[in-house]
Design a protein around this motif. Structure first.
Motif, PDB file in Angstrom:
ATOM      1  N   LEU A  64       0.623 -20.638  12.446  1.00 18.66           N
ATOM      2  CA  LEU A  64       0.600 -19.535  11.231  1.00 18.66           C
ATOM      3  C   LEU A  64       0.117 -18.440  11.683  1.00 18.66           C
ATOM      4  N   ASP A  65      -1.026 -18.536  12.347  1.00 16.51           N
ATOM      5  CA  ASP A  65      -1.900 -17.231  12.665  1.00 16.51           C
ATOM      6  C   ASP A  65      -1.281 -16.471  13.892  1.00 16.51           C
ATOM      7  N   THR A  66      -0.623 -17.448  14.726  1.00 17.21           N
ATOM      8  CA  THR A  66      -0.093 -16.746  15.880  1.00 17.21           C
ATOM      9  C   THR A  66       1.147 -15.956  15.672  1.00 17.21           C
ATOM     10  N   VAL A  67       1.949 -16.567  14.675  1.00 15.86           N
ATOM     11  CA  VAL A  67       3.430 -15.884  14.114  1.00 15.86           C
ATOM     12  C   VAL A  67       2.833 -14.588  13.721  1.00 15.86           C
ATOM     13  N   GLY A  68       1.928 -14.614  12.735  1.00 11.94           N
ATOM     14  CA  GLY A  68       1.403 -13.763  11.788  1.00 11.94           C
ATOM     15  C   GLY A  68       1.072 -12.493  12.922  1.00 11.94           C
ATOM     16  N   GLY A  69       0.309 -12.921  13.829  1.00 13.46           N
ATOM     17  CA  GLY A  69      -0.556 -11.856  14.849  1.00 13.46           C
ATOM     18  C   GLY A  69       0.790 -11.231  15.595  1.00 13.46           C
ATOM     19  N   ILE A  70       1.632 -12.161  16.013  1.00 13.58           N
ATOM     20  CA  ILE A  70       2.754 -11.359  16.743  1.00 13.58           C
ATOM     21  C   ILE A  70       3.314 -10.282  15.864  1.00 13.58           C
ATOM     22  N   LEU A  71       3.770 -10.658  14.467  1.00  8.68           N
ATOM     23  CA  LEU A  71       4.376  -9.546  13.845  1.00  8.68           C
ATOM     24  C   LEU A  71       3.393  -8.433  13.581  1.00  8.68           C
ATOM     25  N   ALA A  72       2.019  -8.676  13.366  1.00  6.08           N
ATOM     26  CA  ALA A  72       1.305  -7.400  13.126  1.00  6.08           C
ATOM     27  C   ALA A  72       1.204  -6.598  14.245  1.00  6.08           C
ATOM     28  N   ILE A  73       1.245  -7.123  15.447  1.00  7.08           N
ATOM     29  CA  ILE A  73       1.142  -6.191  16.560  1.00  7.08           C
ATOM     30  C   ILE A  73       2.453  -5.708  16.914  1.00  7.08           C
ATOM     31  N   TYR A  74       3.565  -6.347  16.595  1.00 14.08           N
ATOM     32  CA  TYR A  74       5.032  -5.513  16.803  1.00 14.08           C
ATOM     33  C   TYR A  74       5.104  -4.676  15.792  1.00 14.08           C
ATOM     34  N   SER A  75       4.798  -4.843  14.566  1.00 17.32           N
ATOM     35  CA  SER A  75       5.187  -3.931  13.467  1.00 17.32           C
ATOM     36  C   SER A  75       4.388  -2.638  13.718  1.00 17.32           C
ATOM     37  N   ARG A  76       3.106  -2.770  14.072  1.00 17.43           N
ATOM     38  CA  ARG A  76       2.157  -1.657  14.651  1.00 17.43           C
ATOM     39  C   ARG A  76       2.883  -0.618  15.580  1.00 17.43           C
ATOM     40  N   LEU A  77       3.241  -1.338  16.574  1.00 17.33           N
ATOM     41  CA  LEU A  77       3.736  -0.885  17.778  1.00 17.33           C
ATOM     42  C   LEU A  77       4.956  -0.012  17.679  1.00 17.33           C
ATOM     43  N   ASP A  78       5.734  -0.626  16.719  1.00 17.96           N
ATOM     44  CA  ASP A  78       6.958  -0.259  16.229  1.00 17.96           C
ATOM     45  C   ASP A  78       6.863   1.340  15.542  1.00 17.96           C
ATOM     46  N   ASN A  79       5.770   1.618  15.169  1.00 13.95           N
ATOM     47  CA  ASN A  79       5.472   2.967  14.579  1.00 13.95           C
ATOM     48  C   ASN A  79       4.434   3.825  15.401  1.00 13.95           C
ATOM     49  N   MET A  80       4.401   3.296  16.771  1.00 12.35           N
ATOM     50  CA  MET A  80       3.588   4.288  17.513  1.00 12.35           C
ATOM     51  C   MET A  80       4.544   4.801  18.749  1.00 12.35           C
ATOM     52  N   ASP A  81       4.073   5.927  19.244  1.00 13.08           N
ATOM     53  CA  ASP A  81       4.575   6.201  20.697  1.00 13.08           C
ATOM     54  C   ASP A  81       3.811   5.800  21.731  1.00 13.08           C
ATOM     55  N   ILE A  82       4.453   4.612  22.362  1.00 14.35           N
ATOM     56  CA  ILE A  82       3.787   3.993  23.309  1.00 14.35           C
ATOM     57  C   ILE A  82       4.512   4.503  24.717  1.00 14.35           C
ATOM     58  N   VAL A  83       3.635   5.216  25.887  1.00 12.59           N
ATOM     59  CA  VAL A  83       4.002   5.791  26.858  1.00 12.59           C
ATOM     60  C   VAL A  83       4.158   4.667  27.954  1.00 12.59           C
ATOM     61  N   ASN A  84       2.967   4.017  28.111  1.00 10.03           N
ATOM     62  CA  ASN A  84       2.909   3.125  29.419  1.00 10.03           C
ATOM     63  C   ASN A  84       2.313   1.946  29.014  1.00 10.03           C
ATOM     64  N   GLN A  85       2.387   0.858  29.904  1.00 10.75           N
ATOM     65  CA  GLN A  85       1.663  -0.449  29.738  1.00 10.75           C
ATOM     66  C   GLN A  85       0.186  -0.348  29.515  1.00 10.75           C
ATOM     67  N   GLU A  86      -0.493   0.660  30.156  1.00  9.39           N
ATOM     68  CA  GLU A  86      -2.003   0.746  29.982  1.00  9.39           C
ATOM     69  C   GLU A  86      -1.998   0.934  28.322  1.00  9.39           C
ATOM     70  N   GLN A  87      -1.291   1.749  27.825  1.00  7.24           N
ATOM     71  CA  GLN A  87      -1.491   2.085  26.304  1.00  7.24           C
ATOM     72  C   GLN A  87      -1.294   0.821  25.517  1.00  7.24           C
ATOM     73  N   LEU A  88      -0.242  -0.060  25.768  1.00  5.60           N
ATOM     74  CA  LEU A  88      -0.084  -1.270  25.384  1.00  5.60           C
ATOM     75  C   LEU A  88      -1.339  -2.221  25.457  1.00  5.60           C
ATOM     76  N   VAL A  89      -1.808  -2.315  26.501  1.00 12.91           N
ATOM     77  CA  VAL A  89      -3.065  -3.294  26.891  1.00 12.91           C
ATOM     78  C   VAL A  89      -4.181  -2.698  26.090  1.00 12.91           C
ATOM     79  N   GLU A  90      -4.453  -1.414  25.796  1.00 10.49           N
ATOM     80  CA  GLU A  90      -5.605  -1.128  25.065  1.00 10.49           C
ATOM     81  C   GLU A  90      -5.382  -0.968  23.639  1.00 10.49           C
ATOM     82  N   PHE A  91      -3.991  -1.150  23.156  1.00 12.75           N
ATOM     83  CA  PHE A  91      -4.047  -1.267  21.701  1.00 12.75           C
ATOM     84  C   PHE A  91      -4.077  -2.797  21.335  1.00 12.75           C
ATOM     85  N   THR A  92      -3.627  -3.619  22.338  1.00 11.99           N
ATOM     86  CA  THR A  92      -3.732  -5.175  22.102  1.00 11.99           C
ATOM     87  C   THR A  92      -4.922  -5.704  22.102  1.00 11.99           C
TER      88      THR A  92
END
Length: 151
Positions: A64-92
């Motif tokens: 339950l925690d894992t699937v909720g965490g995946i959704l939390a991460i992806y839903s937030r990333l969906d509203n951000m302008d991510i330029v590169n993988q380094e930004q992804l790493v810093e966010f996560t």
């Protein structure tokens, strides 16, 4: 800017590389901005009660925690302008579970288990998700609510 597909592929590869997820047999099957799903097969190493041959409660809460965490991460990333993988790493790096409530409804029996999450709220700092765990027959085993730090 990275596309939604590139972000999904990156999240899936990170998820699949984690030994803990591998040990439990967790696999992402849906990763979208408003819902997520993971699946895993029964394995005797996941057993919590050998007399009844049922899923360990910790495995249920983890799914339950894992699937909720995946959704939390992806839903937030969906509203951000991510330029590169380094930004992804810093966010996560900053994402984490603030609160998790798990309600166990029936013993975890089945050949396969499906954990799904739906988005309740996604803000700039906190995300709230509602999660469910079902077996392959559609029996609901547990549900939960997760609050995640995402900013």
């Amino acid at each position: 800017m990275l596309s939604k597909q590139e972000i999904q592929l990156w999240l899936t590869s990170v998820f699949n590389s984690l030994n803990f997820n591998k040990n439990l047999g967790l696999n992402i099957t849906i990763c979208e901005s408003d819902k997520a799903e993971i699946r895993f097969a029964w394995d005797d190493k996941l057993m919590g009660n050998p007399m009844q041959k049922i899923l360990h409660g910790g495995v249920t809460a983890t799914a339950l925690d894992t699937v909720g965490g995946i959704l939390a991460i992806y839903s937030r990333l969906d509203n951000m302008d991510i330029v590169n993988q380094e930004q992804l790493v810093e966010f996560t790096k900053r994402v984490g579970t603030i609160d998790l409530r798990t309600d166990y409804l029936r013993p975890g029996r089945g050949d396969e288990f499906i954990a799904s999450a739906k988005l309740i709220r996604s803000g700039s700092r906190v995300c709230v998700c509602r999660m469910e765990l079902h077996n392959n027959k559609g029996d609901q085993i547990a549900f939960g609510t997760g609050t995640y730090l995402v900013g």
